[in-house]
Design a protein around this motif. Structure first.
Motif, short mmCIF file in Angstrom:
data_model
loop_
_atom_site.label_atom_id
_atom_site.label_comp_id
_atom_site.label_asym_id
_atom_site.label_seq_id
_atom_site.Cartn_x
_atom_site.Cartn_y
_atom_site.Cartn_z
N SER A 134 7.54 8.78 7.21
CA SER A 134 7.40 7.45 7.55
C SER A 134 5.91 7.11 7.37
O SER A 134 5.38 6.12 6.93
CB SER A 134 8.09 6.86 9.04
N GLU A 135 5.01 8.10 7.82
CA GLU A 135 3.47 7.70 7.74
C GLU A 135 2.98 7.38 6.24
O GLU A 135 2.39 6.51 6.03
CB GLU A 135 2.63 8.99 8.31
N THR A 136 3.65 8.40 5.46
CA THR A 136 3.17 8.22 3.94
C THR A 136 3.88 6.85 3.35
O THR A 136 3.01 6.16 2.80
CB THR A 136 3.81 9.55 3.22
N PHE A 137 4.85 6.73 3.86
CA PHE A 137 5.56 5.26 3.12
C PHE A 137 5.10 4.07 3.82
O PHE A 137 4.81 3.05 3.09
CB PHE A 137 7.18 5.43 3.16
N TYR A 138 4.74 4.14 4.97
CA TYR A 138 3.97 3.07 5.78
C TYR A 138 2.58 2.62 4.95
O TYR A 138 2.17 1.61 4.82
CB TYR A 138 3.58 3.54 7.04
N ASP A 139 1.98 3.86 4.46
CA ASP A 139 0.69 3.74 3.73
C ASP A 139 0.82 3.13 2.54
O ASP A 139 0.17 2.09 2.28
CB ASP A 139 -0.12 5.13 3.57
N VAL A 140 1.87 3.45 1.83
CA VAL A 140 2.41 2.73 0.52
C VAL A 140 2.54 1.33 0.61
O VAL A 140 1.96 0.31 -0.09
CB VAL A 140 3.66 3.33 -0.35
N LEU A 141 3.07 1.13 1.69
CA LEU A 141 3.50 -0.45 2.18
C LEU A 141 2.28 -1.33 2.22
O LEU A 141 2.12 -2.41 1.99
CB LEU A 141 4.43 -0.29 3.22
N GLU A 142 1.30 -0.66 3.24
CA GLU A 142 0.27 -1.41 3.58
C GLU A 142 -0.73 -1.60 2.35
O GLU A 142 -1.31 -2.82 2.25
CB GLU A 142 -0.40 -0.34 4.78
N THR A 143 -0.84 -0.57 1.31
CA THR A 143 -1.89 -0.80 0.39
C THR A 143 -1.47 -1.44 -1.00
O THR A 143 -1.99 -2.00 -1.67
CB THR A 143 -2.44 0.74 -0.03
N SER A 144 -0.09 -1.54 -0.95
CA SER A 144 0.64 -2.20 -2.22
C SER A 144 0.19 -3.63 -2.00
O SER A 144 0.27 -4.24 -0.97
CB SER A 144 1.97 -1.96 -2.19
#
Length: 436
Positions: A134-144
């Protein structure tokens, strides 16, 4: 598009499946407002808050969720309903406090209920992996940037320095803002009433009659609603009346008036000789009538007219015309996140052409010496600054009256407000005087 297997009764679908059906309707071109009432009837009262959060949240994060989902799939699904199930699951895991096991099992059940029993294992596997990473994907969500590519390109061209902040701002919900009806109560008095009731609220920064509510409320339950003490209106939309000369004793046309926020604001402030509220949508004009009655502003000199602003002719020329032109509504994306999916790149040129036709016709209805205030809730320069550059190039009898203000961004012509956290939406204003 994949067909959803018909289900014996809509009422038996679980909440996530109902959310998926609503999101599919939007993907197929229906506006959220047109399907919401019908769809929410199938949801239990106690679940309606979560239903709203999942529908609006998924629409806000749609393209970000797409970016998260892509690397999780060995090959594209080519199945709208299943993809939507994944987005609903990912949104719960990454953006809500729903327990992971509940989010996964309910979403997997939704896939089964919608007729994808054979693919429910894939949904389960993808969501479980998202939980572990989830941490990795949360970062993708935040930066997209979270925008459709055509819109991202336009904003990059129009607002290069503001692009990053703008795309982030557009992901969040806009605040709920009231405009106090100063014929009945001052802003300070109404703030005091709200605070007495234990409702958290603060004064707007730019609008002198605006109040931001800092907690969620049911609007009709607020003190003074029935008596017309206030209207719901975005802070940046409230600036319209402050840009107009005194309209008392004047003939005023509010072109494209529905649902009537600007009409009401003018009547709260001034007493025109005649005010014509014009719109082509009869159903939406009913809301103008209802709002004016609730605010106790209905009057014999206010005429509500169903007509096409590209061709309508005034019996007598106006001293002032407010033209809140039809637009892409990209500036209000935070309030209407379905626009992310509904609006297409090809819509913009058509909208610009329609604006041009309305501008040219309404300009004919204005007296010499009169003021036309051009407004959109867009942040695209084609609909705003560029539209005005073209208008002035083709109308030698038009002169810009500069808006001297400490809000927004000065353009070649007019001023642009961008959506801001805790403040108003994206609005454009240009004030024009007819010189001959």
């Amino acid at each position: 598009m994949s067909q959803i297997a018909s289900h014996p009764s809509g009422k038996q679908l679980n909440l996530r499946a109902q959310v998926v059906k609503t999101l599919l309707a939007v993907q197929n071109g229906q506006s959220l407002s047109s399907v919401l009432n019908q769809h929410i009837k199938l949801v239990n009262d106690k679940d309606r808050g979560l239903y709203h959060e999942l529908v609006l949240g998924c629409l806000r994060q749609w393209y970000s969720l797409k970016q998260v989902a892509l690397p999780l799939l060995a090959k594209p699904l080519d199945n709208q309903a299943l993809e939507t199930c994944l987005y609903v699951g990912l949104y719960q895991l990454l953006c809500t406090r729903t327990a992971a096991h509940a989010a996964i099992s309910e979403t997997v059940n939704a896939a089964k209920q919608l007729g994808f029993e054979s693919m429910s294992g894939l949904v389960n596997a993808v969501l479980r992996r998202a939980t572990r990473e989830s941490e990795t994907f949360y970062d993708v969500l935040e930066t997209s940037h979270g925008l459709p590519s055509w819109l991202f390109k336009r904003l990059k061209k129009d607002w290069p320095e503001h692009l990053e902040q703008l795309s982030q701002e557009l992901k969040y919900a806009a605040p709920l803002t009231l405009r106090v009806n100063t014929r009945q109560v001052s802003r300070d008095e109404y703030l005091a009433i709200l605070h007495e009731e234990g409702i958290e609220a603060r004064a707007c920064q730019i609008s002198e009659v605006g109040i931001v509510l800092e907690q969620s409320v049911h609007i009709p339950d607020l003190p003074g609603f029935e008596a017309g003490g206030f209207s719901v209106q975005d802070e940046h939309a409230q600036l319209c009346a402050t840009l107009l000369p005194s309209l008392s004793g004047k003939i005023v046309i509010d072109a494209c008036a529905a649902p009537g926020g600007k009409t009401a604001h003018i009547l709260e402030r001034d007493e025109p000789k005649q005010l014509i509220a014009l719109d082509h949508d009869e159903k939406r004009l009913k809301r103008v009538t209802e709002n004016l009655e609730r605010l106790d502003l209905a009057a014999p000199f206010v005429h509500i007219v169903t007509a096409d602003a590209t061709t309508w002719q005034a019996e007598e020329k106006a001293d002032c015309i407010i033209l809140d032109a039809p637009c892409s509504a990209i500036g209000v994306l935070r309030r209407h996140p379905d626009i992310r999916l509904l609006r297409q790149s090809t819509d913009i040129a058509q909208t610009v052409e329609l604006q041009k036709q309305i501008l040219n016709n309404m300009w004919q209805q204005l007296k010499v010496g009169g003021t036309l205030l051009y407004i959109t809730c867009s942040i695209l320069k084609a609909e705003n600054e560029q539209q005005m550059v073209d208008f002035f190039a083709n109308h030698s009898n038009a002169k810009e009256v500069k808006i001297e203000a400490d809000w927004g961004i000065e353009q070649i012509l007019g001023r642009q407000l961008l959506p801001q956290t805790g403040q108003g939406d994206g609005f454009y204003y240009c004030r024009i005087e007819k010189t001959a």
